[in-house]
Design a protein around this motif. Structure first.
Motif, short mmCIF file in Angstrom:
data_model
loop_
_atom_site.label_atom_id
_atom_site.label_comp_id
_atom_site.label_asym_id
_atom_site.label_seq_id
_atom_site.Cartn_x
_atom_site.Cartn_y
_atom_site.Cartn_z
N CYS A 213 -14.42 14.23 -8.53
CA CYS A 213 -15.70 14.14 -8.77
C CYS A 213 -16.55 15.32 -8.61
CB CYS A 213 -16.33 13.07 -7.66
SG CYS A 213 -15.79 11.27 -8.20
N CYS A 214 -17.66 15.44 -9.17
CA CYS A 214 -18.55 16.71 -8.77
C CYS A 214 -18.89 17.13 -7.69
CB CYS A 214 -19.52 16.75 -9.98
SG CYS A 214 -20.75 18.05 -9.56
N PRO A 215 -18.80 18.02 -6.92
CA PRO A 215 -19.17 18.41 -5.59
C PRO A 215 -20.46 18.28 -5.43
CG PRO A 215 -17.67 19.97 -6.40
CD PRO A 215 -17.95 19.43 -7.41
N GLN A 216 -21.30 18.52 -6.32
CA GLN A 216 -22.80 18.53 -6.23
C GLN A 216 -23.45 17.02 -6.54
OE1 GLN A 216 -25.21 21.86 -7.22
NE2 GLN A 216 -25.97 20.78 -8.94
N CYS A 217 -23.19 16.38 -7.63
CA CYS A 217 -23.64 15.19 -8.04
C CYS A 217 -22.73 13.83 -7.81
CB CYS A 217 -24.39 15.19 -9.35
SG CYS A 217 -23.14 15.08 -10.63
N ASN A 218 -21.36 14.22 -7.75
CA ASN A 218 -20.35 13.17 -7.29
C ASN A 218 -19.96 12.43 -8.74
OD1 ASN A 218 -18.77 12.34 -5.21
ND2 ASN A 218 -19.82 10.51 -5.10
N LYS A 249 -16.46 22.76 -14.70
CA LYS A 249 -17.90 22.47 -15.05
C LYS A 249 -18.34 20.96 -14.94
CE LYS A 249 -21.09 24.09 -18.02
NZ LYS A 249 -21.23 24.39 -19.44
N CYS A 250 -19.26 20.61 -14.46
CA CYS A 250 -19.49 19.15 -14.34
C CYS A 250 -20.33 18.70 -15.84
CB CYS A 250 -20.62 18.97 -13.34
SG CYS A 250 -21.38 17.16 -13.28
N GLN A 251 -20.02 17.57 -16.19
CA GLN A 251 -20.65 17.14 -17.47
C GLN A 251 -22.04 16.69 -17.17
OE1 GLN A 251 -18.84 13.85 -19.77
NE2 GLN A 251 -16.80 14.28 -18.44
N LYS A 252 -22.49 16.52 -16.01
CA LYS A 252 -23.87 15.85 -15.98
C LYS A 252 -24.84 16.95 -15.28
CE LYS A 252 -24.04 12.32 -17.59
NZ LYS A 252 -23.34 10.70 -17.06
N CYS A 253 -24.44 17.56 -14.22
CA CYS A 253 -25.35 18.56 -13.62
C CYS A 253 -24.79 20.10 -13.98
CB CYS A 253 -25.66 18.42 -12.10
SG CYS A 253 -24.02 18.94 -11.15
N ASP A 254 -25.36 21.10 -13.66
CA ASP A 254 -25.08 22.28 -14.18
C ASP A 254 -23.89 23.04 -13.27
OD1 ASP A 254 -26.46 22.37 -16.36
OD2 ASP A 254 -28.19 23.25 -15.39
N PHE A 255 -23.43 22.14 -12.21
CA PHE A 255 -22.50 22.70 -11.15
C PHE A 255 -21.27 23.25 -12.02
CE2 PHE A 255 -19.26 22.66 -7.89
CZ PHE A 255 -19.60 23.35 -7.09
N LYS A 256 -20.95 24.50 -11.44
CA LYS A 256 -19.98 25.28 -11.92
C LYS A 256 -19.03 25.71 -10.92
CE LYS A 256 -19.55 28.96 -15.29
NZ LYS A 256 -19.96 29.84 -16.25
ZN LIG Z 1 -22.45 17.34 -11.26
#
Ligand SMILES: [Zn+2]
Ligand SMILES: [Zn+2]
Length: 278
Positions: A213-218, A249-256
């Protein structure tokens, strides 16, 4: 996000046998197969229907069609390609893509498994002895065979041959009309345990990817989206073609995120350096 939801598997070749148990255990989904959906309309391995799109687009189309027909917002489909290995000479490979689509959460997660564990092969045959030698070399009868008049002739194709009696019958039927027949491996998953194993391994990869999961938005499906070359030469320090880092890279937020030295190698052998070994 997935627990208790129905998930449709787009297959008519029994791939659910390996895909369903892994997904149900890992995600808590309830898997089913869309009955009466003929995935062959999007292309067959035997060439009667050519696959028009690349494997990922084909898998996506299969998945979306099954989801639509079954009115299900969660689905999975796979697409395999067989042929020469892309980087190893004289080796055959099974290249499997799995696509997981969640319309409710607008997610698409793809996994790929490239394997040399395949019996993919074909040969022109003149005698029954040749036929049985070929059959043995491609793991018959645990793996199915296909016979046809000639390599590119689609007029008579006898598929799914899985026992000696049927193999002899099919051979007799075809050899009566011409001097040779073409024998090839049946690559449909239900007749090919080697391929089934590759699909199982692709499913394990997919599960790992869904669980990442994305560390920023999960949001699930956080994974490698690009590869950076440029690992430094151990002698002169110039950048080489070897992998320096993975970009996730996250599909949802811009977290990279950049994962440096993903292969646990901090320098490259000067042998592969364009400056030290041009
Ligand atoms: Zn994310
Ligand atoms: Zn160098």
């Amino acid at each position: 996000m997935f627990k208790g939801r129905n998930l449709v598997i787009a297959t008519k070749h029994e791939k659910e046998k390996v895909i369903a148990p892994l997904l149900e255990r890992a995600l808590g989904v309830i898997c089913f197969v869309q009955e009466g959906f003929d995935t062959d309309t999007l292309g067959t391995f035997t060439g009667e229907i050519e696959r028009e799109e690349d494997p990922i687009s084909t898998a996506r189309q299969k998945c979306l069609t099954a989801m639509e027909l079954s009115n299900c917002d969660l689905g999975i489909a796979s697409e395999g390609s067989f042929g020469a290995h892309p980087s190893i000479f004289f080796a055959s490979a099974d290249d499997e893509f799995l696509i997981f689509i969640d319309k409710k959460n607008n997610l698409e997660i793809i996994a790929r498994e490239l394997s040399m564990e395949t019996n993919f092969n074909g040969k022109e045959i003149e005698t029954e002895k040749e036929l049985f030698d070929f059959a043995e070399s491609v793991k018959f009868p645990s793996h199915g065979l296909i016979l046809r008049k000639s390599k590119n002739d689609n007029s008579v194709i006898i598929k799914g041959i899985t026992d000696t009696i049927k193999l002899k019958e099919a051979f007799q039927k075809l050899i009566d009309k011409s001097n040779t027949v073409y024998a090839e491996t049946d690559m449909r998953a239900l007749h090919n345990p080697s391929r089934m194993t590759v699909i199982e391994n692709a499913t394990k990869k997919l599960v790992d990817q869904i669980n990442s999961c994305c560390p920023q938005c999960n949001v699930p499906g956080f994974g490698v989206t690009a590869i950076n070359k440029g690992l430094a030469c151990s002698l002169c320090g110039s950048p080489t073609n070897a992998t320096l880092s993975f970009i996730c890279k996250c599909q949802k937020c811009d977290f990279k995120r950049e994962d440096i030295y993903p292969h646990k190698k901090t320098t490259e052998d000067p042998m592969y350096c364009d400056y030290c070994n041009p």
